[in-house]
Design a protein around this motif. Structure first.
Motif, mmCIF file in Angstrom:
data_model
loop_
_atom_site.group_PDB
_atom_site.id
_atom_site.type_symbol
_atom_site.label_atom_id
_atom_site.label_comp_id
_atom_site.label_asym_id
_atom_site.label_seq_id
_atom_site.Cartn_x
_atom_site.Cartn_y
_atom_site.Cartn_z
ATOM 1 N N VAL A 16 -4.514 -9.456 3.115
ATOM 2 C CA VAL A 16 -5.071 -8.112 2.960
ATOM 3 C C VAL A 16 -6.229 -7.974 3.937
ATOM 4 O O VAL A 16 -7.181 -8.755 3.915
ATOM 5 C CB VAL A 16 -5.566 -7.860 1.521
ATOM 6 N N GLN A 17 -6.106 -6.985 4.809
ATOM 7 C CA GLN A 17 -7.120 -6.747 5.831
ATOM 8 C C GLN A 17 -7.679 -5.343 5.660
ATOM 9 O O GLN A 17 -6.955 -4.436 5.252
ATOM 10 C CB GLN A 17 -6.501 -6.928 7.211
ATOM 11 N N PHE A 18 -8.952 -5.177 5.972
ATOM 12 C CA PHE A 18 -9.610 -3.893 5.797
ATOM 13 C C PHE A 18 -10.003 -3.312 7.147
ATOM 14 O O PHE A 18 -10.345 -4.029 8.073
ATOM 15 C CB PHE A 18 -10.830 -4.037 4.878
ATOM 16 N N GLY A 19 -9.910 -1.997 7.255
ATOM 17 C CA GLY A 19 -10.181 -1.269 8.491
ATOM 18 C C GLY A 19 -9.389 0.021 8.444
ATOM 19 O O GLY A 19 -9.094 0.539 7.367
ATOM 20 N N THR A 20 -9.000 0.538 9.593
ATOM 21 C CA THR A 20 -8.137 1.721 9.643
ATOM 22 C C THR A 20 -6.817 1.295 10.270
ATOM 23 O O THR A 20 -6.790 0.760 11.378
ATOM 24 C CB THR A 20 -8.780 2.839 10.480
ATOM 25 N N PHE A 21 -5.728 1.517 9.534
ATOM 26 C CA PHE A 21 -4.411 1.060 9.966
ATOM 27 C C PHE A 21 -3.404 2.200 9.887
ATOM 28 O O PHE A 21 -3.405 2.970 8.918
ATOM 29 C CB PHE A 21 -3.923 -0.085 9.073
ATOM 30 N N GLU A 22 -2.545 2.286 10.897
ATOM 31 C CA GLU A 22 -1.417 3.216 10.848
ATOM 32 C C GLU A 22 -0.269 2.484 10.170
ATOM 33 O O GLU A 22 0.037 1.336 10.491
ATOM 34 C CB GLU A 22 -1.009 3.654 12.254
ATOM 35 N N LEU A 23 0.367 3.169 9.213
ATOM 36 C CA LEU A 23 1.475 2.576 8.477
ATOM 37 C C LEU A 23 2.806 3.029 9.071
ATOM 38 O O LEU A 23 2.864 4.013 9.807
ATOM 39 C CB LEU A 23 1.372 2.954 6.995
ATOM 40 N N SER A 24 3.871 2.333 8.719
ATOM 41 C CA SER A 24 5.179 2.608 9.322
ATOM 42 C C SER A 24 5.677 4.029 9.055
ATOM 43 O O SER A 24 6.413 4.582 9.858
ATOM 44 C CB SER A 24 6.220 1.600 8.828
ATOM 45 N N HIS A 25 5.250 4.632 7.964
ATOM 46 C CA HIS A 25 5.706 5.995 7.662
ATOM 47 C C HIS A 25 4.865 7.062 8.374
ATOM 48 O O HIS A 25 5.111 8.252 8.228
ATOM 49 C CB HIS A 25 5.725 6.242 6.143
ATOM 50 N N GLY A 26 3.858 6.612 9.151
ATOM 51 C CA GLY A 26 3.049 7.549 9.921
ATOM 52 C C GLY A 26 1.693 7.844 9.333
ATOM 53 O O GLY A 26 0.828 8.382 10.018
ATOM 54 N N GLY A 27 1.471 7.508 8.085
ATOM 55 C CA GLY A 27 0.168 7.726 7.465
ATOM 56 C C GLY A 27 -0.813 6.639 7.871
ATOM 57 O O GLY A 27 -0.469 5.690 8.580
ATOM 58 N N THR A 28 -2.050 6.796 7.418
ATOM 59 C CA THR A 28 -3.062 5.785 7.682
ATOM 60 C C THR A 28 -3.604 5.249 6.366
ATOM 61 O O THR A 28 -3.471 5.887 5.315
ATOM 62 C CB THR A 28 -4.227 6.339 8.525
ATOM 63 N N SER A 29 -4.228 4.092 6.443
ATOM 64 C CA SER A 29 -4.787 3.455 5.264
ATOM 65 C C SER A 29 -6.025 2.679 5.656
ATOM 66 O O SER A 29 -6.162 2.246 6.805
ATOM 67 C CB SER A 29 -3.751 2.496 4.652
ATOM 68 N N ASP A 30 -6.919 2.470 4.683
ATOM 69 C CA ASP A 30 -8.119 1.692 4.945
ATOM 70 C C ASP A 30 -7.913 0.205 4.647
ATOM 71 O O ASP A 30 -8.839 -0.591 4.734
ATOM 72 C CB ASP A 30 -9.319 2.241 4.178
ATOM 73 N N TYR A 31 -6.672 -0.158 4.302
ATOM 74 C CA TYR A 31 -6.327 -1.572 4.152
ATOM 75 C C TYR A 31 -4.879 -1.778 4.568
ATOM 76 O O TYR A 31 -4.081 -0.837 4.616
ATOM 77 C CB TYR A 31 -6.553 -2.075 2.721
ATOM 78 N N TYR A 32 -4.555 -3.012 4.898
ATOM 79 C CA TYR A 32 -3.213 -3.363 5.351
ATOM 80 C C TYR A 32 -2.812 -4.671 4.697
ATOM 81 O O TYR A 32 -3.613 -5.612 4.645
ATOM 82 C CB TYR A 32 -3.215 -3.515 6.876
ATOM 83 N N VAL A 33 -1.595 -4.721 4.185
ATOM 84 C CA VAL A 33 -1.052 -5.955 3.637
ATOM 85 C C VAL A 33 -0.126 -6.523 4.710
ATOM 86 O O VAL A 33 0.942 -5.970 4.966
ATOM 87 C CB VAL A 33 -0.299 -5.717 2.307
ATOM 88 N N ASP A 34 -0.543 -7.592 5.343
ATOM 89 C CA ASP A 34 0.208 -8.176 6.456
ATOM 90 C C ASP A 34 1.271 -9.133 5.921
ATOM 91 O O ASP A 34 0.995 -10.297 5.625
ATOM 92 C CB ASP A 34 -0.742 -8.897 7.412
ATOM 93 N N LYS A 35 2.488 -8.607 5.827
ATOM 94 C CA LYS A 35 3.600 -9.380 5.273
ATOM 95 C C LYS A 35 3.895 -10.635 6.089
ATOM 96 O O LYS A 35 4.327 -11.648 5.556
ATOM 97 C CB LYS A 35 4.848 -8.519 5.193
ATOM 98 N N TYR A 36 3.653 -10.583 7.397
ATOM 99 C CA TYR A 36 3.956 -11.750 8.224
ATOM 100 C C TYR A 36 3.024 -12.914 7.918
ATOM 101 O O TYR A 36 3.416 -14.072 8.063
ATOM 102 C CB TYR A 36 3.946 -11.383 9.705
ATOM 103 N N LEU A 37 1.812 -12.629 7.478
ATOM 104 C CA LEU A 37 0.908 -13.713 7.103
ATOM 105 C C LEU A 37 1.367 -14.403 5.826
ATOM 106 O O LEU A 37 1.313 -15.619 5.721
ATOM 107 C CB LEU A 37 -0.521 -13.197 6.969
#
Length: 173
Positions: A16-37
């Motif tokens: 789980v990483q925090f910041g500003t991330f673009e998601l695959s559906h086009g929206g943005t989020s203030d956190y990202y769950v990095d499945k590859y990690l």
């Protein structure tokens, strides 16, 4: 109740990483769950496969390429259940398959996914499997971001079951 060991494992690999991330559906989020990690860490992958195995009986498994392939592979090895891989679109070369592996007409299949946001990837995979003759009523996901996937899948007659919700994961961070 969230699996404490799984939450701790995801935190250990900084999934789980925090910041500003673009998601695959086009929206943005203030956190990202990095499945590859979490999918490339043997300890996390083992915990996830074990948790999925506890929730699966004698169904065939399916994983969406590319993200869910490690999940479905590890779960298959742990349960001795066969699996198929669902491509996002039909392959334009070789065999031209959208579904890789053996799938019998009428076979019951459970789809495994990594992170669900809108649920569109899972809906597309279920649609392809159903079109190929499978019976699909469940999707198991590692993390439900709680952004509408459950409701969208339910409208398609599909139950979404998450090992963890974003709330559980974020509350522990």
């Amino acid at each position: 109740m969230a699996d404490r060991d799984l939450i701790e494992a995801l935190q250990t690999v900084d999934a789980v990483q925090f910041g500003t991330f673009e998601l695959s559906h086009g929206g943005t989020s203030d956190y990202y769950v990095d499945k590859y990690l979490f999918e490339t860490d043997p300890h996390c992958l083992g915990l996830i496969a074990d948790a999925f195995a506890e929730r699966i009986s004698e169904s065939k498994l399916a994983g969406v390429a590319l993200g869910a392939v490690p999940l479905v592979t590890a779960t298959s090895v742990g349960t001795d259940l066969p699996y198929v891989i669902v491509r996002k679109k039909t392959k334009e070369y070789g065999s031209g398959n959208r579904i890789e592996g053996v799938l019998e007409d009428g076979e019951e299949v459970v789809v495994l996914e990594d992170v669900a946001t809108t649920g569109q990837s899972a809906i597309d995979a279920v649609g392809a499997l159903r079109e190929a003759g499978a019976t699909v009523n469940r999707v198991l996901v590692v993390v439900d971001r709680e952004e509408g996937a459950s409701e969208r899948l339910k409208a398609e007659g599909i139950e979404l079951e998450a090992l963890l919700t974003a709330s559980e994961l974020l509350d522990s961070s």
